[in-house]
Design a protein around this motif. Structure first.
Motif, PDB file in Angstrom:
ATOM      1  N   LEU A 109     -19.993 -18.333 -55.191  1.00  0.00           N
ATOM      2  CA  LEU A 109     -19.038 -18.408 -56.301  1.00  0.00           C
ATOM      3  C   LEU A 109     -17.708 -19.060 -55.934  1.00  0.00           C
ATOM      4  CD1 LEU A 109     -19.573 -15.307 -58.597  1.00  0.00           C
ATOM      5  CD2 LEU A 109     -20.945 -17.369 -58.295  1.00  0.00           C
ATOM      6  N   HIS A 153     -17.374 -22.036 -56.130  1.00  0.00           N
ATOM      7  CA  HIS A 153     -17.263 -23.149 -57.086  1.00  0.00           C
ATOM      8  C   HIS A 153     -16.340 -22.809 -58.256  1.00  0.00           C
ATOM      9  CE1 HIS A 153     -20.282 -20.839 -59.353  1.00  0.00           C
ATOM     10  NE2 HIS A 153     -19.946 -21.564 -60.406  1.00  0.00           N
ATOM     11  N   PHE A 176     -25.616 -17.008 -63.505  1.00  0.00           N
ATOM     12  CA  PHE A 176     -25.718 -18.063 -62.502  1.00  0.00           C
ATOM     13  C   PHE A 176     -27.165 -18.156 -62.029  1.00  0.00           C
ATOM     14  CE2 PHE A 176     -21.510 -16.140 -62.058  1.00  0.00           C
ATOM     15  CZ  PHE A 176     -20.672 -17.244 -62.169  1.00  0.00           C
ATOM     16  N   PHE A 232     -28.952 -19.905 -58.874  1.00  0.00           N
ATOM     17  CA  PHE A 232     -28.624 -20.563 -57.610  1.00  0.00           C
ATOM     18  C   PHE A 232     -29.839 -21.343 -57.108  1.00  0.00           C
ATOM     19  CE2 PHE A 232     -26.008 -16.705 -57.868  1.00  0.00           C
ATOM     20  CZ  PHE A 232     -24.737 -17.255 -57.723  1.00  0.00           C
ATOM     21  N   ARG A 269     -18.758 -30.597 -61.378  1.00  0.00           N
ATOM     22  CA  ARG A 269     -19.102 -29.663 -62.456  1.00  0.00           C
ATOM     23  C   ARG A 269     -19.214 -30.444 -63.760  1.00  0.00           C
ATOM     24  NH1 ARG A 269     -14.883 -26.688 -62.250  1.00  0.00           N
ATOM     25  NH2 ARG A 269     -13.763 -27.633 -63.975  1.00  0.00           N
ATOM     26  N   ILE A 318     -26.160 -25.202 -58.689  1.00  0.00           N
ATOM     27  CA  ILE A 318     -25.973 -24.014 -59.526  1.00  0.00           C
ATOM     28  C   ILE A 318     -26.035 -24.418 -60.994  1.00  0.00           C
ATOM     29  CG2 ILE A 318     -24.406 -22.122 -60.185  1.00  0.00           C
ATOM     30  CD1 ILE A 318     -23.085 -22.446 -57.421  1.00  0.00           C
ATOM     31  N   GLU A 319     -26.693 -23.608 -61.793  1.00  0.00           N
ATOM     32  CA  GLU A 319     -26.579 -23.685 -63.250  1.00  0.00           C
ATOM     33  C   GLU A 319     -25.852 -22.420 -63.709  1.00  0.00           C
ATOM     34  OE1 GLU A 319     -30.199 -25.796 -65.330  1.00  0.00           O
ATOM     35  OE2 GLU A 319     -30.940 -24.442 -63.748  1.00  0.00           O
ATOM     36  N   GLU A 320     -24.855 -22.608 -64.560  1.00  0.00           N
ATOM     37  CA  GLU A 320     -24.020 -21.486 -64.977  1.00  0.00           C
ATOM     38  C   GLU A 320     -23.874 -21.460 -66.494  1.00  0.00           C
ATOM     39  OE1 GLU A 320     -19.332 -20.004 -64.656  1.00  0.00           O
ATOM     40  OE2 GLU A 320     -20.061 -21.649 -63.402  1.00  0.00           O
ATOM     41  N   GLN A 355     -21.272 -19.637 -69.185  1.00  0.00           N
ATOM     42  CA  GLN A 355     -20.014 -18.904 -69.269  1.00  0.00           C
ATOM     43  C   GLN A 355     -19.770 -18.480 -70.706  1.00  0.00           C
ATOM     44  OE1 GLN A 355     -16.550 -21.227 -68.304  1.00  0.00           O
ATOM     45  NE2 GLN A 355     -15.291 -19.451 -67.875  1.00  0.00           N
ATOM     46  N   THR A 391     -17.588 -12.152 -58.504  1.00  0.00           N
ATOM     47  CA  THR A 391     -17.686 -12.643 -57.129  1.00  0.00           C
ATOM     48  C   THR A 391     -17.912 -11.484 -56.166  1.00  0.00           C
ATOM     49  OG1 THR A 391     -16.262 -14.535 -57.616  1.00  0.00           O
ATOM     50  CG2 THR A 391     -16.485 -13.905 -55.308  1.00  0.00           C
ATOM     51  N   ARG A 438     -30.749 -15.495 -58.985  1.00  0.00           N
ATOM     52  CA  ARG A 438     -30.112 -15.413 -60.298  1.00  0.00           C
ATOM     53  C   ARG A 438     -29.199 -14.193 -60.350  1.00  0.00           C
ATOM     54  NH1 ARG A 438     -30.660 -17.678 -65.361  1.00  0.00           N
ATOM     55  NH2 ARG A 438     -29.929 -16.331 -67.067  1.00  0.00           N
ATOM     56  N   ASP A 441     -26.865 -12.243 -63.424  1.00  0.00           N
ATOM     57  CA  ASP A 441     -26.411 -12.125 -64.817  1.00  0.00           C
ATOM     58  C   ASP A 441     -25.400 -10.986 -64.899  1.00  0.00           C
ATOM     59  OD1 ASP A 441     -28.611 -13.707 -66.710  1.00  0.00           O
ATOM     60  OD2 ASP A 441     -29.465 -12.959 -64.842  1.00  0.00           O
TER      61      ASP A 441
END
Length: 278
Positions: A49, A51, A91, A93, A105, A139-141, A143, A217, A233, A235
């Motif tokens: 995290l 990023h 996330f 990973f 990003r 990473i796919e996030e 938000q 985090t 992953r 959540d």
């Protein structure tokens, strides 16, 4: 306050691209803030995290509002409601971010919705982030951001049961230096995290507010430490605020093929709940 949801939904599909290199100095400051061990040599895997500290919005100081947030508009829709919070997200990973490498990003507004809450209208903005490095998807996030009125935080609280203590539990003391350092790492000017006279006198909170991203985090780092590897992953969602007026705990227990995790102040309700899977 009237919210023109049709106008705000015109932001759906808008995108933004930002890049920054993961320097050894940034990793050292990140680890120092969170009391994490580890060197910061080029090529090493960067902390989970980190990023969230890369390429943050850099609005001029003169453009900040009274609360320290940038003016509404730009990439995010200009929701007229005054309070903005990180409500949750997820996330996935795929690979490690490496120290010394450029990280990009790529962000897209997925959805904008309006709901009615106990304290008035709630506007939810969902943003998808694709984090890449050296042509690798790392990473796919997702938000989730919520905007609400400036009423007393959370309105009239409902009676809640104190959160249970997890099979694994560790205490955290949310000192003002910790919250200030994390705000600095993420270039977050929101005054509720570091300005005690403002947060108590103007916004009505009992103390400095612990960042949602900081809790996420800490929980993902806790999960990785317990299992000895990074999850595939993670959540999470925020349920209630934490303040610097009391310690809180990071908690975890086995949940099927993963871990159920949560934060809670001592004798308080769950603040953030999460699930990590491998």
């Amino acid at each position: 306050m009237t919210v023109d949801i049709d106008y705000l939904r015109e932001w759906i599909g808008r995108g933004e691209r930002k890049s920054e290199r993961v320097t050894q100095a940034l990793v050292e400051r990140f680890n120092a803030t969170l009391d994490l061990d580890g060197d910061a040599r080029d090529g090493d895997a960067a902390p989970l995290l980190i990023h969230l500290c890369l390429a943050p919005p850099a609005a001029p100081t003169a453009s900040l509002g009274v609360d320290g947030h940038p003016a509404r508009g730009g990439f995010l829709p200009p929701v007229p409601l005054p309070r903005r919070m990180w409500a949750g997200g997820a996330f996935a990973f795929h690979d490690a971010i490496r120290v010394g490498k450029q990280v990009t990003r790529i962000s897209t507004i997925r959805d904008v919705t309006l709901k009615e809450g106990r304290t008035g209208p709630l506007c939810f903005v969902t943003v998808d982030h694709r984090i890449e490095s050296d042509d690798r998807l790392v990473i796919e996030e997702r938000q989730d951001i919520v905007y609400r009125n400036a009423d007393a935080p959370g309105g009239t609280p409902k009676p809640v049961e104190p959160a249970a203590r997890g099979m694994h539990s560790t205490p955290v003391t949310p000192t003002p230096p910790l919250l200030f350092r994390y705000s600095a790492l993420t270039f977050n000017g929101h005054r509720i995290h570091y300005d005690q006279p403002y947060v108590t006198g103007e916004e009505g909170y009992p103390g400095l507010v612990v960042h949602g991203p900081l809790q996420a985090t800490q929980l993902v780092q806790f999960a990785a430490k317990l299992r000895g590897s990074s999850p595939a992953r993670f959540d999470f969602r925020s349920l209630s605020p934490l303040y610097d007026t009391a310690d809180y705990t990071l908690n975890a227990e086995t949940d099927g093929d993963g871990l159920r995790l949560w934060t809670a102040r001592v004798d308080g309700p769950v603040a953030m709940e999460a699930r990590a899977t491998w």
